[in-house]
Design an enzyme around this catalytic site. Structure first.
Site, PDB file in Angstrom:
ATOM      1  N   GLU A  89       2.419   1.617  -3.335  1.00 52.77           N
ATOM      2  CA  GLU A  89       1.422   2.079  -4.311  1.00 52.77           C
ATOM      3  C   GLU A  89       1.317   3.615  -4.273  1.00 52.77           C
ATOM      4  O   GLU A  89       1.275   4.276  -5.302  1.00 52.77           O
ATOM      5  CB  GLU A  89       0.067   1.427  -4.006  1.00 52.77           C
ATOM      6  CG  GLU A  89      -1.093   1.913  -4.859  1.00 52.77           C
ATOM      7  CD  GLU A  89      -2.230   2.450  -4.008  1.00 52.77           C
ATOM      8  OE1 GLU A  89      -2.467   3.671  -4.059  1.00 52.77           O
ATOM      9  OE2 GLU A  89      -2.869   1.660  -3.270  1.00 52.77           O
ATOM     10  N   HIS A  90       1.297   4.178  -3.057  1.00 53.74           N
ATOM     11  CA  HIS A  90       1.270   5.643  -2.953  1.00 53.74           C
ATOM     12  C   HIS A  90       2.584   6.242  -3.462  1.00 53.74           C
ATOM     13  O   HIS A  90       2.588   7.250  -4.148  1.00 53.74           O
ATOM     14  CB  HIS A  90       1.131   6.066  -1.485  1.00 53.74           C
ATOM     15  CG  HIS A  90      -0.264   6.006  -0.946  1.00 53.74           C
ATOM     16  ND1 HIS A  90      -0.856   7.083  -0.335  1.00 53.74           N
ATOM     17  CD2 HIS A  90      -1.183   5.007  -0.919  1.00 53.74           C
ATOM     18  CE1 HIS A  90      -2.082   6.748   0.065  1.00 53.74           C
ATOM     19  NE2 HIS A  90      -2.298   5.502  -0.274  1.00 53.74           N
ATOM     20  N   GLU A 103       4.655   9.203   2.855  1.00 51.20           N
ATOM     21  CA  GLU A 103       3.513   8.360   2.501  1.00 51.20           C
ATOM     22  C   GLU A 103       3.318   7.219   3.489  1.00 51.20           C
ATOM     23  O   GLU A 103       2.207   6.780   3.711  1.00 51.20           O
ATOM     24  CB  GLU A 103       3.677   7.799   1.086  1.00 51.20           C
ATOM     25  CG  GLU A 103       3.750   8.865   0.012  1.00 51.20           C
ATOM     26  CD  GLU A 103       2.473   9.702  -0.086  1.00 51.20           C
ATOM     27  OE1 GLU A 103       1.368   9.138   0.079  1.00 51.20           O
ATOM     28  OE2 GLU A 103       2.584  10.924  -0.316  1.00 51.20           O
ATOM     29  N   HIS A 108       0.826  -1.207   0.000  1.00 56.51           N
ATOM     30  CA  HIS A 108       0.000   0.000   0.000  1.00 56.51           C
ATOM     31  C   HIS A 108       0.869   1.270   0.000  1.00 56.51           C
ATOM     32  O   HIS A 108       0.642   2.202  -0.771  1.00 56.51           O
ATOM     33  CB  HIS A 108      -0.907  -0.058   1.234  1.00 56.51           C
ATOM     34  CG  HIS A 108      -1.906   1.061   1.313  1.00 56.51           C
ATOM     35  ND1 HIS A 108      -2.659   1.292   2.433  1.00 56.51           N
ATOM     36  CD2 HIS A 108      -2.266   2.021   0.428  1.00 56.51           C
ATOM     37  CE1 HIS A 108      -3.451   2.324   2.224  1.00 56.51           C
ATOM     38  NE2 HIS A 108      -3.226   2.792   1.023  1.00 56.51           N
ATOM     39  N   GLU A 165      -4.491   7.078   6.890  1.00 58.66           N
ATOM     40  CA  GLU A 165      -5.573   6.458   6.113  1.00 58.66           C
ATOM     41  C   GLU A 165      -6.018   5.174   6.831  1.00 58.66           C
ATOM     42  O   GLU A 165      -7.209   4.925   7.027  1.00 58.66           O
ATOM     43  CB  GLU A 165      -5.069   6.131   4.701  1.00 58.66           C
ATOM     44  CG  GLU A 165      -6.108   5.449   3.826  1.00 58.66           C
ATOM     45  CD  GLU A 165      -5.545   4.963   2.482  1.00 58.66           C
ATOM     46  OE1 GLU A 165      -4.453   5.404   2.080  1.00 58.66           O
ATOM     47  OE2 GLU A 165      -6.217   4.141   1.845  1.00 58.66           O
TER      48      GLU A 165
HETATM   49 ZN    ZN Z   1      -4.153   4.528   0.237  1.00 53.31          ZN
END
Ligand code: ZN
Length: 1008
Positions: free
Chosen positions: A94-95, A169, A91, A191
């Site tokens: 991915e960011h 991130e 994740h 998040e």
């Molecule tokens: Zn995310």
């Protein structure tokens, strides 16, 4: 009836379609393969697409290339990225890969693309076992720009050399001052804190992990906030090196662009790599010998009412993906069990009174091994065994008795209808196909197989009609005799939130205590360095690397949707002549301003109750089955909006929507009439269940999407339309539902009387509008039945039409508390009320704020998952909102800083062009025909003329630096003391904010 209808090119369109089917079917592979081997070519009639599977000779990268005449071109690159733990590596990666690359060495190329591209889709997704980077656009040059930026991002990201991106991130220690408490910050960290604050997602995660304890699905690819800080930069970098390689890539192209160009573009990236042995296989979870049970807790609120449990039963269905026919059969079974509210399993649970709402996804068939889940939430602890028994008893009964022919017919029709319609909404059709293809392709299967359903469907249907017992044996095999089953109970714990917060605090203070004073200075310096980097924009020169379109690529005139306005008797009639594959989309709008103010909060329940208790002609199951067997669905919902130019004007209608093939338009309209006039509204038990279910859904929304709750609160303080929407879908609705649950028990007759009053109010033809979308033949075939529906309405104005809505909520600053570890912060003011006049440049500026100032301050350096502003051009409300935000007061300061930011901003020519293009891309967004018809209706209702749209477009295209300074002046209203604040946060955060800012006079209100 008087209606002028343009003769369309329907027959020509069909002919053209057939011609393209021919040319697609015979289309041959490109002559120059640019270093690829052709592995397989097939024609996929279901999508009128010619498909090729290529393999890159040097690296083995696989490419699916599909060609048809869809202008909404799409591309995706997918890597298998199975995580070994819950640090969230896939994740965070991915960011991070979207934060600068070799060819595009700027801070966030992704954000630059959001700003200035005509994309119809641009995002990235982390699954439990893969990471997927999809884009789509209707503009060819734009499409190839997007593909180029994405390929460079995944293969050559800067984040693997630049630790700062990982910190931003993923996670880092934040210390602004040596005496401050140490905290964790990071976009993904926050998040996931938001995700972990929602009991529904806690349940989903616990269930997945319990079902797959031994393979990669047993950890959280998104990252657990408790574990994320264990992740090191070295591990992060290794993960990229291991999995983001062409030999582990699956690439996808779809649309009307040239196949050879696709290959050429790809070889530009792939040729520099050599083949590599990447072990990314997803191990199978071995089947349990006997069922298991898992008991977990979640952080609940303090109220008696909040002390409710969740229970969900989960089954693993197979050791690998299903073959196509089994997949279809299990898909049918899923639809039969749960597909509509009359489906037996769903109905049994909903009518049991054992819980508030159903949980569980039913069939999940996107991962390596398909699974199935069903359960309930809002269950008393003592009732958990009863819920389980009910599920098994119902399944046993179905496995013994089978489904009725009517149920099977309804199910077949609804599945066939959705295949014919292929309505993917705003999600591009090509990407929906890609996800389907990957369900086999990712696991060494044939990528073409999941795309073909016609043959297996035909075969399955013939098996069903030859009275072969298809479903009963499947029920036994999949559920009743399946020992790989886990029951997950989730119980409330009032202290858990506090305990977890304390653990995090102790961990951080122990960490700080272990640091020497030099080390502490170092963390302070690092914090400042990261902030400085985050707040320093890329130079205009650096930004030039991002390929951009020119203003000349943008059509100067606004595209109009075909629309004819006429009338049908006393009803206004809008028709939209668009090719819809023989489907008619109908909306009938009935005036709802006739409903007395005090009954507005009951409206959503009224719409849900229609048909749910059966009609005077048939019971609920029969009614639901006939709708599914004959139509593509019928729905009823209220629509309320302010209209620009008159603060008191409101557009308010009860919208009856339906879709069906043209030969079924008559029965669809008869069913609408039956729904409106003959629905029973007097079943107390069912109504009570609807109230509890709606309440439970609202409570989940407060915790999971608090920004929408805050926004609704703010609008309710500004306009009557906003107030009405708050009554029907905001916190006022939630409070009403809580009282209503008691009223149903104590004073049921008065509730029934109110429901009947609503029916009477909206049954009049007075002020009605009908909106029909389809090609001219379909429209012709549907008109008489539409007229029959309208003829069934009361032809005179209702007696209560003198009612006028007047109320708005008093203006206050509010803090709404729920158990959560993140905040949702909103602030708003009405710009029209302070004299601002709408100009198209405001769209450009609003969009730019969301990708510059608010993105940088609220998200990048603030650590929130999201921060943006919304300008409602109808009401004039300008609203700042943040999403899963660690800050509250600081976010408000950042909002206020917007004025100075705009005043001091100088946007250079390229940046301005980019913002303008991005804005036009948004207002010209790609739509399927039903959405076009609906959009055109909205414009009509809100009195937006083609001339006005053209004027707005010219203002957008003419945006200059002066526009930004002017708008800064308008935004003074949102930092003035008269602006209002509404935030969803924890009780602790609320107390803190109230004491730090007495001037804001916060009112604290406990919600959960
Ligand atoms: Zn995310």
């Amino acid at each position: 009836m008087q209606t002028t209808m343009r003769k369309s090119q329907t027959s020509a369109a069909i002919a053209a379609d057939n011609a393209s089917v021919e040319s697609m079917a015979t289309m041959s592979a490109p002559s120059n393969l640019h270093g690829f081997d052709l592995v397989k070519e097939e024609f996929v009639p279901e999508y009128n697409a010619k498909g090729f599977l290529f393999k890159h000779k040097k690296t083995g990268a696989e490419v699916m290339s599909l060609s048809n005449d869809d202008e909404n071109k799409s591309f995706g690159v997918t890597f298998r990225t199975p995580p070994a733990n819950s640090t969230g590596i896939p994740h965070i990666l991915e960011h991070s890969v979207l934060c600068g690359s070799r060819k595009y060495p700027i801070k966030e190329p992704f954000v630059e693309l959001i700003k200035g591209s005509l994309n119809t889709f641009l995002n990235a997704m982390t699954y439990p076992d893969r990471t997927c980077y999809p884009v789509a656009s209707c503009n060819l040059a734009d499409f190839y720009n997007l593909v180029d930026v994405y390929l460079d991002a995944v293969f050559h990201p800067k984040c693997i050399e630049n630790e700062r991106t990982f910190e931003q991130e993923g996670w880092h220690y934040e210390l602004n001052d040596k005496d401050e408490d140490l905290t964790y910050k990071g976009v993904v960290f926050n998040e996931m804190k938001g995700v972990y604050s929602s009991p529904d997602s806690v349940l989903a995660r616990e269930c997945q992990q319990a079902l797959f304890p031994e393979n990669t699905y047993g950890v959280d690819s998104g990252g657990s906030p408790e574990v994320i800080p264990e992740l090191t930069f070295a591990e992060f970098k290794d993960f990229h090196g291991k999995f983001y390689h062409p030999s582990n890539a699956r690439l996808w192209f779809y649309g009307d662009d040239d196949v050879e160009n696709r290959l050429k573009l790809l070889s530009g990236f792939l040729d520099e790599f050599d083949a590599k042995d990447v072990d990314s296989s997803i191990a199978s979870q071995a089947f349990f010998k006997e069922p298991k049970r898992v008991v977990k807790t979640y952080a609940s609120g303090e109220d008696e009412e909040a002390q409710k449990c969740f229970v969900q039963i989960n089954w693993l269905l197979n050791d690998k993906p299903f073959d196509q026919e089994t997949a279809l059969a299990v898909g049918f079974l899923d639809n039969l069990l749960l597909g509509s509210s009359a489906s037996p399993l769903r109905l049994a649970l909903e009518e049991s009174g054992l819980g508030e709402a159903i949980v569980g996804f039913g069939l999940e068939d996107e991962l390596r091994q398909p699974s199935f889940a069903i359960g309930m939430k809002g269950v008393e602890e003592a009732d958990i065994p009863k819920v389980e028994k009910l599920i098994y008893d119902t399944m046993e009964k179905i496995a013994t008795e089978g489904f009725t022919d009517d149920a099977i017919e309804a199910s077949i029709n609804s599945i066939e209808f959705s295949l014919r319609e292929n309505n993917t909404g705003r999600f591009p059709r090509g990407l929906s196909m890609m996800l389907r293809s990957l369900s086999a392709w990712l696991y060494e299967g044939d990528p073409f197989e999941p795309l073909r359903y016609e043959e297996p469907l035909k075969h399955l249907k013939s098996r069903i009609s030859s009275s072969e017992d298809v479903f009963r044996p499947l029920m036994r095999r999949m559920f009743l005799e399946n020992t790989h089953r886990v029951t997950v109970e989730l119980k409330p714990d009032q202290k858990l939130g506090e305990i977890e917060a304390n653990e995090e605090k102790m961990k951080l203070s122990a960490k700080k205590a272990s640091l020497s004073s030099e080390e502490i200075e170092h963390v302070v310096a690092e914090t400042a360095a990261l902030k400085l980097l985050q707040e320093t924009p890329d130079s205009p020169e650096a930004l030039k690397c991002i390929p951009a379109l020119a203003l000349s690529d943008i059509p100067k005139t606004a595209k109009e949707i075909p629309s004819d306005v006429g009338s049908i008797g006393s009803t206004e009639l809008l028709t939209h002549d668009l090719f819809t594959n023989d489907i008619i989309y109908a909306e009938h709008l009935l005036d709802m301003k006739t409903i007395p103010e005090d009954l507005l909060p009951l409206v959503p329940l009224w719409t849900r109750a229609l048909g749910r208790m059966g009609t005077s002609k048939r019971n609920f199951i029969e009614f639901d089955q006939i709708i599914n067997a004959q139509t593509g669905g019928i729905s009823v919902s209220p629509f309320v909006s302010p209209i620009r130019g008159d603060p008191n004007a409101i557009s308010a209608y009860m919208v009856f929507r339906g879709k069906a093939t043209s030969d079924k338009a008559g029965i669809m309209h008869d069913l609408m009439t039956e729904m409106l006039f003959d629905s029973k509204l007097d079943d107390q038990k069912i109504f009570k269940q609807l109230v509890l279910e709606t309440r439970s859904g609202m409570e989940s929304r407060v915790q999971g999407a608090g920004h929408s709750i805050a926004a609704s609160r703010l609008e309710a303080q500004d306009s009557v339309a906003g107030w009405v929407n708050e009554q029907m879908g905001g916190l006022d609705q939630l409070e009403y539902l809580r009282k209503l649950a008691k009223r149903v028990d104590e004073d049921w007759d008065s509730v029934v009387a109110d429901l009947e009053t609503i029916r009477k109010c909206v049954s009049s033809r007075n002020n009605s509008i009908t909106n029909l979308t389809g090609d001219s033949k379909t429209l012709d075939l549907s008109l008489s039945s539409a007229e029959k529906f309208l003829g069934s309405l009361n032809q005179s104005a209702p007696a209560s039409s003198a009612n006028a809505w007047k109320t708005i909520n008093p203006a206050i600053n509010e803090l709404l508390t729920v158990p959560t570890t993140v905040n949702y912060v909103g602030k708003a003011a009405n710009l029209y009320k302070s004299g601002y006049e709408l100009n198209g440049s405001s769209y450009v500026i609003n969009k730019l704020l969301g990708t510059t100032w608010l993105w940088d301050r609220v998200r990048v350096s603030g650590g929130a998952y999201g921060g943006f502003s919304d300008f409602d051009s109808h009401s004039g409300m300008f609203t700042y909102l943040s999403y899963r935000d660690p800050n509250l007061l600081k976010t408000l300061d950042n909002y206020d800083g917007t004025v100075e930011f705009l005043r001091n901003l100088h946007v250079d020519e390229d940046e301005l062009t980019k913002s303008i293009i991005g804005t036009i891309g948004e207002i010209d967004s790609y739509q399927l025909p039903d959405a076009k018809g609906y959009t055109s209706l909205m414009r009509h209702l809100l009195k937006i003329t083609p001339e006005e749209r053209q004027e707005r477009r010219e203002q957008i295209l003419g945006t200059t630096n002066k526009s930004f300074i002017d708008f800064a002046g308008a935004l003074e209203a949102v930092r003035a003391p008269s602006a209002i604040v509404s935030a969803v946060c924890s009780a602790e955060a609320a107390e803190k904010a109230k004491s730090e800012r007495p001037d804001l006079d916060f009112q604290i209100k406990r919600v959960i």
